[in-house]
Design a protein around this motif. Structure first.
Motif, PDB file in Angstrom:
ATOM      1  N   ARG A  11       0.850  -1.194   0.000  1.00 22.81           N
ATOM      2  CA  ARG A  11       0.000   0.000   0.000  1.00 22.81           C
ATOM      3  C   ARG A  11       0.890   1.250   0.000  1.00 22.81           C
ATOM      4  O   ARG A  11       0.851   2.067   0.916  1.00 22.81           O
ATOM      5  CB  ARG A  11      -0.909  -0.016   1.225  1.00 22.81           C
ATOM      6  N   PRO A  12       1.702   1.423  -1.028  1.00 28.16           N
ATOM      7  CA  PRO A  12       2.600   2.584  -1.068  1.00 28.16           C
ATOM      8  C   PRO A  12       1.853   3.912  -1.144  1.00 28.16           C
ATOM      9  O   PRO A  12       2.408   4.949  -0.781  1.00 28.16           O
ATOM     10  CB  PRO A  12       3.451   2.331  -2.320  1.00 28.16           C
ATOM     11  N   TRP A  13       0.601   3.873  -1.609  1.00 30.32           N
ATOM     12  CA  TRP A  13      -0.197   5.092  -1.701  1.00 30.32           C
ATOM     13  C   TRP A  13      -0.637   5.604  -0.325  1.00 30.32           C
ATOM     14  O   TRP A  13      -1.223   6.684  -0.220  1.00 30.32           O
ATOM     15  CB  TRP A  13      -1.423   4.869  -2.581  1.00 30.32           C
ATOM     16  N   LEU A  14      -0.328   4.849   0.732  1.00 28.48           N
ATOM     17  CA  LEU A  14      -0.650   5.308   2.079  1.00 28.48           C
ATOM     18  C   LEU A  14      -0.014   6.668   2.355  1.00 28.48           C
ATOM     19  O   LEU A  14      -0.580   7.487   3.086  1.00 28.48           O
ATOM     20  CB  LEU A  14      -0.172   4.284   3.117  1.00 28.48           C
ATOM     21  N   PHE A  15       1.145   6.947   1.749  1.00 28.87           N
ATOM     22  CA  PHE A  15       1.800   8.226   1.991  1.00 28.87           C
ATOM     23  C   PHE A  15       1.019   9.381   1.362  1.00 28.87           C
ATOM     24  O   PHE A  15       1.072  10.514   1.852  1.00 28.87           O
ATOM     25  CB  PHE A  15       3.245   8.179   1.504  1.00 28.87           C
ATOM     26  N   GLY A  16       0.282   9.101   0.304  1.00 28.38           N
ATOM     27  CA  GLY A  16      -0.630  10.106  -0.234  1.00 28.38           C
ATOM     28  C   GLY A  16      -1.794  10.341   0.711  1.00 28.38           C
ATOM     29  O   GLY A  16      -2.225  11.486   0.922  1.00 28.38           O
ATOM     30  N   ASP A  17      -2.309   9.252   1.291  1.00 31.68           N
ATOM     31  CA  ASP A  17      -3.380   9.372   2.284  1.00 31.68           C
ATOM     32  C   ASP A  17      -2.920  10.204   3.478  1.00 31.68           C
ATOM     33  O   ASP A  17      -3.647  11.068   3.979  1.00 31.68           O
ATOM     34  CB  ASP A  17      -3.798   7.982   2.781  1.00 31.68           C
TER      35      ASP A  17
END
Length: 373
Positions: free
Chosen positions: A221-227
Motif C-alpha cells: 500500500r505505497p499510496w498510504l503516503f498520499g493518504d
C-alpha cells in the motif's frame, strides 16, 4: 517517515512511495562496519536515485568508533542529507551480542555512540530510532532519549513496543506520549500500528507526537503516503476534511495492479535491468498488494511465481480491473505479527547498566555484514 525495512525499503520502493505522497523515505538498515569496510552490498544499498531528496540513510552499529567513521564517510562523500541510527532491532542474532534493542541498556555505550555520531554528522541532521526497552521490567527509552537529546540529535523516534514483543500485541502509544512530555527540545516521532491515515492522526492527537513513522502499514500500500499527506493537510487547515476524505485511496483492483507493475519496473531499474531478479523480489509483495481483494488462489500463486513483466501482464489480463475496493478486508494489520519471545542477551548483560565488563570483540560480532535487522 518511512521506517527502514530489510529487503523492502530499497530505492525502488522508496521511489514508489514518493510518487504517491510526501515524507521522509529511509533506506534499508546499513551495517556501519560494512560501510566502513566498503563492502559492495553496503555501497549498493546507500545509493539513491537522482529524484530522491532528501537522501536518508539508517545506520546500525555497536562500536562508537566504527559508527562515527561510517557517519563521517557518508558526510565526506556527500551521500546523505539525513542519517538515522537504529537501536530497535529485536532479532536474536543481534541482541545475543548486545546489539540492536539490547544496546540502550548499556547507557554509557549508547551515549558514546550517539555523541560520536552527532559530532561526525556536523550539519547533517542525525536522528535515533528505538524501542521501549528489552521488556517491561527493563525499559530504557526515557534514559536513552534524554541522552540522545543531550547529544544533539535532530529527532527521536519511538516504536511503542519492547524487544520481547517483536511485532505482537498492540503498540503502547502511551509510551510515546510520555516521551513527548519528557523530551521538549527536539521532535518526537511515533511508530507502531499505523495502518491508515486515521491511525496516524489519532496517534498525533493522543500522544502529541510531532510526526509518525510508518513501517508494515505501507506494505502493498505505497499510496498510504498520499493518504497521510492529505490527512495532515486537513489537520493543518490547508484543505477541508471533506477534500481529505476524497483523497484517501480506496482503489479498485486495476489501481493495485498498476502499482505492483510500477514497483516491478522500478525494481528492474534497481537491479540494473535484471528482470528475473526484480520479479523474484516482487513475489513477496503479492499477498500484501492483494490483501482483501477477491483474487483467486490460482491467480495469487501464479503472481507469486512470476518470472517476467510480460508474464505479469498476461496474468493481469485475466483479472477484473474494475473489482472495487473490498473495504475492511483490505484494512488493518499487514506483515507478520508473531508472538512475544524471550530476548536473547549476552551472559550477565542485565546485571549492570554500564559497559565496563563488555568484551568488545564479542560485541562487534553483532555488526556482521549478514546480521540483518
Amino acid at each position: 517517515m518511512l521506517a527502514p525495512m530489510a529487503g523492502i525499503t530499497n530505492t525502488a520502493f522508496r521511489r514508489l512511495c514518493r510518487e504517491y505522497g510526501a515524507g521522509l523515505y529511509v533506506s534499508e538498515m546499513i551495517t556501519s562496519r560494512a560501510l566502513v569496510e566498503r563492502t559492495p552490498a553496503s555501497l549498493r544499498l546507500i545509493k539513491h536515485h537522482e529524484s530522491e531528496t532528501p537522501r536518508s540513510i539508517q545506520l546500525y552499529g555497536v562500536d562508537p568508533k566504527t559508527v562515527s567513521e561510517a557517519v563521517r564517510f557518508l558526510v565526506d562523500q556527500d551521500l546523505a542529507d539525513h542519517i538515522d541510527l537504529n537501536f530497535g532491532c529485536p532479532v536474536p542474532k543481534v541482541t545475543r551480542k548486545g546489539g540492536g534493542s539490547a544496546l540502550p541498556w548499556k547507557s554509557d555505550l549508547f551515549r558514546a555512540i550517539v555523541e560520536g555520531a552527532v559530532r561526525s554528522a556536523g550539519d547533517i541532521p542525525l536522528t535515533v530510532k528505538m524501542r521501549k526497552g528489552i521488556d517491561e521490567d527493563h525499559l530504557t527509552y526515557l534514559d536513552a532519549a534524554r541522552a540522545a537529546e543531550g547529544a544533539g540529535v535532530a529527532a527521536i523516534a519511538l516504536h511503542g513496543r519492547t524487544a520481547n514483543q517483536f511485532y505482537s500485541g498492540q503498540a503502547d502509544w502511551s509510551s510515546i506520549a510520555t516521551l513527548k512530555e519528557t523530551i521538549t527540545s527536539v521532535p518526537v516521532l511515533g511508530n507502531g500500528d499505523i495502518w491508515s491515515a486515521d491511525d496516524a492522526i489519532r496517534m498525533v492527537r493522543e500522544t502529541g507526537c510531532d510526526g509518525v513513522v510508518v513501517g508494515r502499514g505501507c506494505l502493498g500500500r505505497p499510496w498510504l503516503f498520499g493518504d497521510l499527506a492529505a490527512a495532515f493537510r486537513a489537520e493543518a487547515g490547508e484543505i477541508t476534511a471533506e477534500e481529505a476524505a476524497a483523497s484517501i485511496a480506496q482503489p479498485p483492483l486495476g489501481f493495485v495492479m498498476d502499482a505492483m507493475r510500477r514497483h516491478t519496473e522500478l525494481l528492474v531499474e534497481f537491479y540494473d535491468d535484471d528482470e528475473p531478479h526484480a520479479c523474484r523480489d516482487i513475489r513477496k509483495h503479492v499477498a500484501w498488494y492483494f490483501k482483501g481483494y477477491g483474487v483467486g488462489g490460482d491467480t495469487r500463486r501464479a503472481l507469486a511465481a512470476v518470472e517476467s513483466l510480460e508474464q505479469m501482464d498476461e496474468i493481469f489480463a485475466t483479472m477484473d480491473a474494475s473489482l472495487p475496493y473490498p473495504g475492511e478486508g483490505a484494512e488493518g494489520q499487514r506483515g507478520r505479527a508473531g508472538s512475544p519471545k524471550r530476548v536473547v542477551l549476552p551472559d550477565r548483560w542485565l546485571e549492570s547498566r554500564t559497559s565496563e565488563n563488555i568484551d568488545y570483540a564479542d560485541l562487534a560480532d553483532a555488526e556482521r555484514d549478514d546480521s540483518g535487522g
